[in-house]
Scaffold this active site. Sequence first.
Site, short mmCIF file in Angstrom:
data_model
loop_
_atom_site.label_atom_id
_atom_site.label_comp_id
_atom_site.label_asym_id
_atom_site.label_seq_id
_atom_site.Cartn_x
_atom_site.Cartn_y
_atom_site.Cartn_z
N ASP A 1 0.84 -1.19 0.00
CA ASP A 1 0.00 0.00 0.00
C ASP A 1 0.88 1.24 0.00
O ASP A 1 2.02 1.22 0.47
CB ASP A 1 -0.97 0.01 1.18
CG ASP A 1 -0.37 -0.57 2.46
OD1 ASP A 1 0.88 -0.68 2.55
OD2 ASP A 1 -1.12 -0.91 3.37
N GLU B 1 -5.92 3.11 3.49
CA GLU B 1 -6.45 3.66 4.74
C GLU B 1 -7.92 4.04 4.62
O GLU B 1 -8.67 3.99 5.60
CB GLU B 1 -5.63 4.87 5.17
CG GLU B 1 -4.18 4.57 5.52
CD GLU B 1 -4.04 3.75 6.80
OE1 GLU B 1 -5.05 3.52 7.48
OE2 GLU B 1 -2.91 3.34 7.10
#
Length: 384
Positions: free
Chosen positions: A73, A132
């Site tokens: 990520d 997120e």
Amino acid sequence: MLGTEELIQIRHHLHQIPELALQETETHAYLMEVIGKMEQDHLEILEPEDLPTAILVRVNGTAPVRTIGYRTDIDALPVQEETGLPYASTHSGVMHACGHDVHMTVALGVLDYFASHQPKDNLLFFFQPAEESEAGGQRAYELGLFEGKWRPDEFYGLHDNPALKTGVIGCRLGTLFAGTTEVDIDVLGKDGHAAFPQEANDAVVAAAALIMQVQTIISRSINPVEAGVITLGKLEAGTIRNVIAGHARIEGTIRGLTQEMIETIDRRLQDVCEGIAKSFGVTVNLALNQGGYLPVENDPALTKRFINFMQNNPAVDYVETAPAMTGEDFGYLLSKFPGTMFWLGVEDDAQLHQATLTPNEGAIQKGIDALTSFITYRSQAEED
């Protein structure tokens, strides 16, 4: 090949340019710059137009029988950094407070190794935006990014863990991360003068009763040997002390280690809201949004193989870990492809999402070494 000091400098640069979900343009450009300096002979790169900050890199194998996927990520958090580091965030109010800068650096190190040491199997590296928030993994899948030659047969990913010693690899069979659901509740009553409660319908009183009633869901509807959480972390109501509030807003989160548990909690919360509405004569609007944040459920066969390899590798310090109630959107991809997620210890007093998080950079090379050795081993295996 990238050396340890170069990797640390890469991490420092990434740490200085954190960006929020779907806004990772500077991060994307820097990643492309680093990848562009690697050997290109057996690399293919895809920059999808519909998810422009994402990057997919395919490493073509010498005699492939599968495509091994690895995901990292790339987004950051809306946190004002308080580390005092010389390479602290230069973007006000945004910080890599979850260690995604470490994640990216490890991924770059592993990719660089296989760019120079062509594997037997194909490899797919996915630099994913929006972990997120905004469910980047689900977005990528639904946009068709993993079709054709870009489809992995199995997927792996790591998350840094400040509670583990530097470089330790932690994993477990079964669920590693909880699934999460966002909770938004609006309680609508009738405002009025504080001196005449009989002419109003107090949304604060109804909201307070709702909050207390919700506390019984885990204790009375969930098996006590299983883990579930409901946290209502935000309550907004009223404007002044002598006016009865006609509206209250509650926000929170649900966490569960299985999808079945999350759905059970969701149903019970709906029941509570309906009961409060009837009891107090108010309107209760409940919105539940899970999106792509499913439980991270490790594939049994692949994870057993991964754990056995790490346990028997003398260069790796391996520990079995308990499930975590934190969320991770890699769970969505693991619902579509078999795979394994694991922890990489970065030993720090601060927790994930704290403004003082300072991962131990000694974990970077150890993580790269563990991953390159495992992927090499896995790539040489003939069986599924």
